[in-house]
Each structure stands twice: as C-alpha cells, then as structure tokens.
Design a protein around this motif. Structure first.
Motif, mmCIF file in Angstrom:
data_model
loop_
_atom_site.group_PDB
_atom_site.id
_atom_site.type_symbol
_atom_site.label_atom_id
_atom_site.label_comp_id
_atom_site.label_asym_id
_atom_site.label_seq_id
_atom_site.Cartn_x
_atom_site.Cartn_y
_atom_site.Cartn_z
ATOM 1 N N PRO A 74 0.839 -1.209 0.000
ATOM 2 C CA PRO A 74 0.000 0.000 0.000
ATOM 3 C C PRO A 74 0.869 1.253 0.000
ATOM 4 O O PRO A 74 1.969 1.252 0.556
ATOM 5 C CB PRO A 74 -0.790 -0.125 1.305
ATOM 6 C CG PRO A 74 -0.821 -1.596 1.592
ATOM 7 C CD PRO A 74 0.478 -2.136 1.065
ATOM 8 N N ALA A 75 0.379 2.316 -0.618
ATOM 9 C CA ALA A 75 1.145 3.553 -0.800
ATOM 10 C C ALA A 75 1.837 3.996 0.480
ATOM 11 O O ALA A 75 1.222 4.109 1.530
ATOM 12 C CB ALA A 75 0.227 4.664 -1.294
ATOM 13 N N GLY A 76 3.141 4.243 0.344
ATOM 14 C CA GLY A 76 3.914 4.755 1.459
ATOM 15 C C GLY A 76 4.312 3.720 2.503
ATOM 16 O O GLY A 76 5.050 4.031 3.426
ATOM 17 N N GLN A 77 3.851 2.489 2.373
ATOM 18 C CA GLN A 77 4.173 1.472 3.383
ATOM 19 C C GLN A 77 5.492 0.791 3.047
ATOM 20 O O GLN A 77 5.810 0.554 1.884
ATOM 21 C CB GLN A 77 3.053 0.426 3.455
ATOM 22 C CG GLN A 77 3.230 -0.549 4.607
ATOM 23 C CD GLN A 77 2.064 -1.527 4.711
ATOM 24 O OE1 GLN A 77 1.029 -1.355 4.089
ATOM 25 N NE2 GLN A 77 2.249 -2.561 5.491
ATOM 26 N N LYS A 78 6.254 0.500 4.081
ATOM 27 C CA LYS A 78 7.500 -0.250 3.927
ATOM 28 C C LYS A 78 7.672 -1.117 5.158
ATOM 29 O O LYS A 78 7.053 -0.883 6.194
ATOM 30 C CB LYS A 78 8.692 0.682 3.736
ATOM 31 C CG LYS A 78 8.909 1.639 4.881
ATOM 32 C CD LYS A 78 9.997 2.627 4.556
ATOM 33 C CE LYS A 78 10.056 3.700 5.633
ATOM 34 N NZ LYS A 78 10.974 4.762 5.294
ATOM 35 N N ILE A 79 8.509 -2.117 5.045
ATOM 36 C CA ILE A 79 8.808 -2.992 6.174
ATOM 37 C C ILE A 79 10.196 -2.602 6.648
ATOM 38 O O ILE A 79 11.158 -2.645 5.882
ATOM 39 C CB ILE A 79 8.757 -4.473 5.751
ATOM 40 C CG1 ILE A 79 7.349 -4.822 5.271
ATOM 41 C CG2 ILE A 79 9.192 -5.374 6.887
ATOM 42 C CD1 ILE A 79 7.234 -6.149 4.552
ATOM 43 N N SER A 80 10.294 -2.183 7.914
ATOM 44 C CA SER A 80 11.556 -1.673 8.435
ATOM 45 C C SER A 80 11.995 -2.455 9.663
ATOM 46 O O SER A 80 11.180 -2.767 10.529
ATOM 47 C CB SER A 80 11.408 -0.191 8.774
ATOM 48 O OG SER A 80 12.644 0.345 9.171
ATOM 49 N N SER A 106 12.730 -4.296 -3.033
ATOM 50 C CA SER A 106 14.072 -3.738 -2.848
ATOM 51 C C SER A 106 14.396 -3.759 -1.366
ATOM 52 O O SER A 106 13.506 -3.618 -0.527
ATOM 53 C CB SER A 106 14.141 -2.290 -3.334
ATOM 54 O OG SER A 106 13.907 -2.214 -4.707
ATOM 55 N N VAL A 107 15.668 -3.949 -1.060
ATOM 56 C CA VAL A 107 16.150 -3.889 0.315
ATOM 57 C C VAL A 107 17.162 -2.751 0.394
ATOM 58 O O VAL A 107 18.054 -2.648 -0.455
ATOM 59 C CB VAL A 107 16.801 -5.220 0.758
ATOM 60 C CG1 VAL A 107 17.406 -5.092 2.150
ATOM 61 C CG2 VAL A 107 15.781 -6.357 0.720
ATOM 62 N N HIS A 108 16.997 -1.893 1.402
ATOM 63 C CA HIS A 108 17.895 -0.756 1.622
ATOM 64 C C HIS A 108 18.524 -0.862 3.004
ATOM 65 O O HIS A 108 17.865 -1.255 3.955
ATOM 66 C CB HIS A 108 17.130 0.569 1.542
ATOM 67 C CG HIS A 108 16.503 0.806 0.215
ATOM 68 N ND1 HIS A 108 15.308 0.244 -0.152
ATOM 69 C CD2 HIS A 108 16.909 1.543 -0.844
ATOM 70 C CE1 HIS A 108 15.001 0.624 -1.369
ATOM 71 N NE2 HIS A 108 15.956 1.409 -1.816
#
Length: 197
Positions: A74-80, A106-108
């Motif tokens: 979903p827009a703006g969601q990321k797994i941190s 992608s992984v950052h």
C-alpha cells in the motif's frame, strides 16, 4: 556447494591484496595535499579542511536499519527493521516478516559513519530454507568519510519466487563488513513467502 557456516560469508578476495595500516581523517586530509586526483577522491569521501575526527566513542560505522519496499505494498508502506534494537532483532528470529510471492522488492540499508574512513563496506546476506542455501547477496555499500547524517543504499532489487513450492519460511543471515574484514553488524531474521503481504 558447502553449507558450513564458515563459508556463508566468504568475501571474494582480490589475490595479493593486503590492507594498509589504518589512517585517521587528519592523516588522509594532509596526505599528498597537492595531488589533484587524490583531492577529488578525498572530497568524495567528505574529507575537507572542515572534516573533524567524528565520534570515536562509537564504532566507525553504525547500521541503523534494513528496509524492504515493494511497489505492490500500500502507498507509502515499507517494512523496516531497526538493527540497533536487540528486542526487535530477537523477535525476528521467531516471528517471520510476511512477504507476497512473485512481487518485486528492494532492500535498503541505512547507516552512519561515525569516525575515520570506511573502505569498501559491503552488505552480505545468505538465505536458507532448512539446511539448503537458496540465495546469497554480496552488495557494495561503498567507501565513506565521517558524516553524522544517515546514508541509505539499495542492496537488493529482485522478485520473490512464487508457486506452492516457494511458499514457506526462509532463514536469513545478514552482515555488514568492510574490505579489511572488520564486521560492523550481524543479525538473523526470518521471512515467510505467502499469497498476501
């Protein structure tokens, strides 16, 4: 293919390379001051007349987080994942991160350089399903001078496998180290491939 733990993070070494003695930021700053190409290299690392020694009470490099992003989230969601939080890291060993099969991701890695110069920092990741190694990542983060502001580098751009055989839990070992073999962070985590995020 060997699955011994000692082989998981072998770095592709350059034959004949021997690390030089570490130098301080001040030593680099004064090194060959009249060499134009070296001055450009030092500027790319943030070493200038105003470069200070940094915070020597901390390790040279601090890994802050690992983030997973995907266009299908979903827009703006990321797994941190907060790599500095031992409780969160402990939880990730027993509670996997849920990911969706067949999706691009992608992984950052986010980090700071606290003092000195970090040369050839790299992120390594070994993914296993049971005892079998199914993937390995060896991505360059780069070389950096002191800068208190966090930096973020993309280390993986890939697609999760899909299909019934791909679904299930995977164990991941992650490590960040430099060209000289100094390890700055090492942690384990799980992810689970399913039909939904």
């Amino acid at each position: 293919m060997s699955t011994e733990e000692g082989d998981d993070f072998d770095v592709n070494a350059t034959p004949g390379y021997k690390p030089s003695a570490p130098k301080t930021v001040d030593e680099y700053k004064n090194l060959d001051a009249n060499d134009e190409s070296l001055a450009r290299w030092k500027a790319s690392l943030g070493i200038g007349a105003d470069a200070g020694p940094g915070d020597t009470s901390k390790p040279k490099l601090t890994i802050l987080s690992l983030e997973l992003t995907s266009p299908s989230l979903p827009a703006g969601q990321k797994i941190s994942v907060d790599v500095t939080n031992p409780a969160q890291l402990a939880q990730l060993k027993s509670k996997p991160i849920q990911v969706k099969e067949g999706e691009e991701y992608s992984v950052h890695i986010t980090f700071t350089v606290n003092h000195s110069i970090v040369t050839g920092a790299r992120y390594q990741q070994v993914v296993k399903r049971g005892p079998l190694r199914v993937a390995k990542v060896d991505a360059m983060l780069g070389s950096y001078g002191v800068q208190p502001a966090p930096r973020q580098v993309a280390v993986v751009n890939d697609e999760f496998p899909k299909g019934m055989m791909a679904r299930g839990e995977y164990n991941v070992k992650s490590r960040v180290q430099d060209l000289d073999g100094e390890i700055y962070a090492e942690w384990e985590w799980l992810f689970k491939i399913g039909k939904e995020w």
